[in-house]
Motif scaffolding. Structure first.
Motif, PDB file in Angstrom:
ATOM      1  N   HIS A   1      14.573   0.216  -5.568  1.00 50.97           N
ATOM      2  CA  HIS A   1      14.685  -1.215  -5.829  1.00 50.97           C
ATOM      3  C   HIS A   1      13.624  -1.976  -5.041  1.00 50.97           C
ATOM      4  O   HIS A   1      12.634  -2.437  -5.604  1.00 50.97           O
ATOM      5  CB  HIS A   1      16.106  -1.706  -5.488  1.00 50.97           C
ATOM      6  CG  HIS A   1      16.317  -3.172  -5.750  1.00 50.97           C
ATOM      7  ND1 HIS A   1      17.088  -3.962  -4.934  1.00 50.97           N
ATOM      8  CD2 HIS A   1      15.841  -3.973  -6.726  1.00 50.97           C
ATOM      9  CE1 HIS A   1      17.077  -5.194  -5.413  1.00 50.97           C
ATOM     10  NE2 HIS A   1      16.342  -5.218  -6.511  1.00 50.97           N
ATOM     11  N   GLN A   2      13.797  -2.049  -3.727  1.00 55.00           N
ATOM     12  CA  GLN A   2      12.818  -2.776  -2.898  1.00 55.00           C
ATOM     13  C   GLN A   2      12.494  -2.027  -1.609  1.00 55.00           C
ATOM     14  O   GLN A   2      12.042  -2.637  -0.640  1.00 55.00           O
ATOM     15  CB  GLN A   2      13.312  -4.188  -2.584  1.00 55.00           C
ATOM     16  CG  GLN A   2      13.347  -5.080  -3.815  1.00 55.00           C
ATOM     17  CD  GLN A   2      13.799  -6.502  -3.516  1.00 55.00           C
ATOM     18  OE1 GLN A   2      14.152  -6.846  -2.395  1.00 55.00           O
ATOM     19  NE2 GLN A   2      13.804  -7.337  -4.536  1.00 55.00           N
ATOM     20  N   GLY A   3      12.761  -0.729  -1.593  1.00 57.99           N
ATOM     21  CA  GLY A   3      12.329   0.090  -0.459  1.00 57.99           C
ATOM     22  C   GLY A   3      13.304   0.183   0.691  1.00 57.99           C
ATOM     23  O   GLY A   3      12.914   0.585   1.794  1.00 57.99           O
ATOM     24  N   GLY A   4      14.553  -0.147   0.472  1.00 54.64           N
ATOM     25  CA  GLY A   4      15.555  -0.049   1.535  1.00 54.64           C
ATOM     26  C   GLY A   4      15.648   1.373   2.083  1.00 54.64           C
ATOM     27  O   GLY A   4      15.466   2.346   1.348  1.00 54.64           O
TER      28      GLY A   4
ATOM     29  N   CYS B   1      14.431   3.291  -1.131  1.00 55.20           N
ATOM     30  CA  CYS B   1      15.165   2.912  -2.340  1.00 55.20           C
ATOM     31  C   CYS B   1      14.185   2.404  -3.405  1.00 55.20           C
ATOM     32  O   CYS B   1      13.283   1.622  -3.093  1.00 55.20           O
ATOM     33  CB  CYS B   1      16.170   1.816  -1.987  1.00 55.20           C
ATOM     34  SG  CYS B   1      17.111   1.193  -3.391  1.00 55.20           S
TER      35      CYS B   1
ATOM     36  N   TRP C   1      20.497  -2.434   1.724  1.00 58.48           N
ATOM     37  CA  TRP C   1      19.925  -3.743   1.429  1.00 58.48           C
ATOM     38  C   TRP C   1      20.660  -4.458   0.297  1.00 58.48           C
ATOM     39  O   TRP C   1      21.056  -5.603   0.440  1.00 58.48           O
ATOM     40  CB  TRP C   1      18.433  -3.611   1.118  1.00 58.48           C
ATOM     41  CG  TRP C   1      17.600  -3.381   2.365  1.00 58.48           C
ATOM     42  CD1 TRP C   1      18.064  -3.171   3.637  1.00 58.48           C
ATOM     43  CD2 TRP C   1      16.179  -3.329   2.453  1.00 58.48           C
ATOM     44  NE1 TRP C   1      17.015  -2.993   4.490  1.00 58.48           N
ATOM     45  CE2 TRP C   1      15.848  -3.091   3.812  1.00 58.48           C
ATOM     46  CE3 TRP C   1      15.149  -3.453   1.517  1.00 58.48           C
ATOM     47  CZ2 TRP C   1      14.541  -2.971   4.252  1.00 58.48           C
ATOM     48  CZ3 TRP C   1      13.845  -3.332   1.949  1.00 58.48           C
ATOM     49  CH2 TRP C   1      13.538  -3.105   3.306  1.00 58.48           C
ATOM     50  N   HIS C   2      20.842  -3.817  -0.868  1.00 65.34           N
ATOM     51  CA  HIS C   2      21.467  -4.525  -1.996  1.00 65.34           C
ATOM     52  C   HIS C   2      22.462  -3.641  -2.747  1.00 65.34           C
ATOM     53  O   HIS C   2      22.794  -3.905  -3.899  1.00 65.34           O
ATOM     54  CB  HIS C   2      20.418  -5.044  -2.987  1.00 65.34           C
ATOM     55  CG  HIS C   2      19.236  -5.702  -2.345  1.00 65.34           C
ATOM     56  ND1 HIS C   2      18.041  -5.055  -2.145  1.00 65.34           N
ATOM     57  CD2 HIS C   2      19.086  -6.932  -1.819  1.00 65.34           C
ATOM     58  CE1 HIS C   2      17.179  -5.858  -1.528  1.00 65.34           C
ATOM     59  NE2 HIS C   2      17.795  -7.004  -1.313  1.00 65.34           N
ATOM     60  N   ALA C   3      22.866  -2.526  -2.099  1.00 67.36           N
ATOM     61  CA  ALA C   3      24.009  -1.743  -2.573  1.00 67.36           C
ATOM     62  C   ALA C   3      23.777  -0.926  -3.840  1.00 67.36           C
ATOM     63  O   ALA C   3      24.736  -0.603  -4.529  1.00 67.36           O
ATOM     64  CB  ALA C   3      25.244  -2.626  -2.731  1.00 67.36           C
ATOM     65  N   TRP C   4      22.535  -0.599  -4.176  1.00 67.88           N
ATOM     66  CA  TRP C   4      22.364   0.402  -5.225  1.00 67.88           C
ATOM     67  C   TRP C   4      22.879   1.726  -4.665  1.00 67.88           C
ATOM     68  O   TRP C   4      22.692   2.025  -3.467  1.00 67.88           O
ATOM     69  CB  TRP C   4      20.902   0.540  -5.616  1.00 67.88           C
ATOM     70  CG  TRP C   4      20.365  -0.585  -6.459  1.00 67.88           C
ATOM     71  CD1 TRP C   4      20.890  -1.837  -6.601  1.00 67.88           C
ATOM     72  CD2 TRP C   4      19.182  -0.557  -7.253  1.00 67.88           C
ATOM     73  NE1 TRP C   4      20.105  -2.589  -7.435  1.00 67.88           N
ATOM     74  CE2 TRP C   4      19.040  -1.830  -7.853  1.00 67.88           C
ATOM     75  CE3 TRP C   4      18.216   0.401  -7.515  1.00 67.88           C
ATOM     76  CZ2 TRP C   4      17.986  -2.139  -8.706  1.00 67.88           C
ATOM     77  CZ3 TRP C   4      17.155   0.083  -8.359  1.00 67.88           C
ATOM     78  CH2 TRP C   4      17.052  -1.167  -8.958  1.00 67.88           C
TER      79      TRP C   4
ATOM     80  N   CYS D   1      22.713   1.928  -0.706  1.00 63.84           N
ATOM     81  CA  CYS D   1      21.559   1.333  -0.021  1.00 63.84           C
ATOM     82  C   CYS D   1      22.014   0.165   0.857  1.00 63.84           C
ATOM     83  O   CYS D   1      22.797  -0.686   0.421  1.00 63.84           O
ATOM     84  CB  CYS D   1      20.540   0.856  -1.056  1.00 63.84           C
ATOM     85  SG  CYS D   1      19.088   0.079  -0.304  1.00 63.84           S
TER      86      CYS D   1
END
Ligand code: FES
Length: 105
Positions: free
Chosen positions: A46-49, A44, A65-68, A63
């Motif tokens: 964002h932060q690699g999820g 991802c 991790w944080h739902a993108w 995603c």
């Protein structure tokens, strides 16, 4: 020139599911959307999820991790269009799925 790398049998990824594969120095997530296969980078933006582990609904993966959310057909973010993930071409020959080792440009 991209090379298509055999990664799985089509039955290995049931509809509505995904799996991640290492292809060269990339990790690629392959999704089965109603019998059609699509590939995006597994990381991802964002932060690699790990997107292959996300919640899948139709062509959209969320995603873990944080739902993108991303459309796996295009790599585009669905809620806000400020980023994308790379997409990769898929070939299915018989029961074998192959994926390009280079993203679409
Ligand atoms: S790492 Fe994917 S939304 Fe944060």
């Amino acid at each position: 020139m991209p090379t298509f790398v055999p990664i799985a049998a089509s039955g290995d990824i049931p509809p509505g599911q995904a799996r991640a594969f290492v292809v060269g120095d990339r990790e690629i997530a392959v999704f089965n959307v109603d019998g059609e296969f699509f590939a995006i980078e597994n990381s991802c933006p964002h932060q690699g999820g790990p997107l292959a582990d996300g919640f899948i609904e139709g062509p959209v993966v969320t995603c873990p991790w944080h739902a993108w959310c991303f459309d796996v057909r295009t790599g585009e973010m669905t809620l806000a269009g400020f980023t994308t993930v790379d997409t990769f071409e898929i070939q299915v020959e018989g029961a074998t799925i192959s994926v390009s080792d280079e993203p679409r440009t």
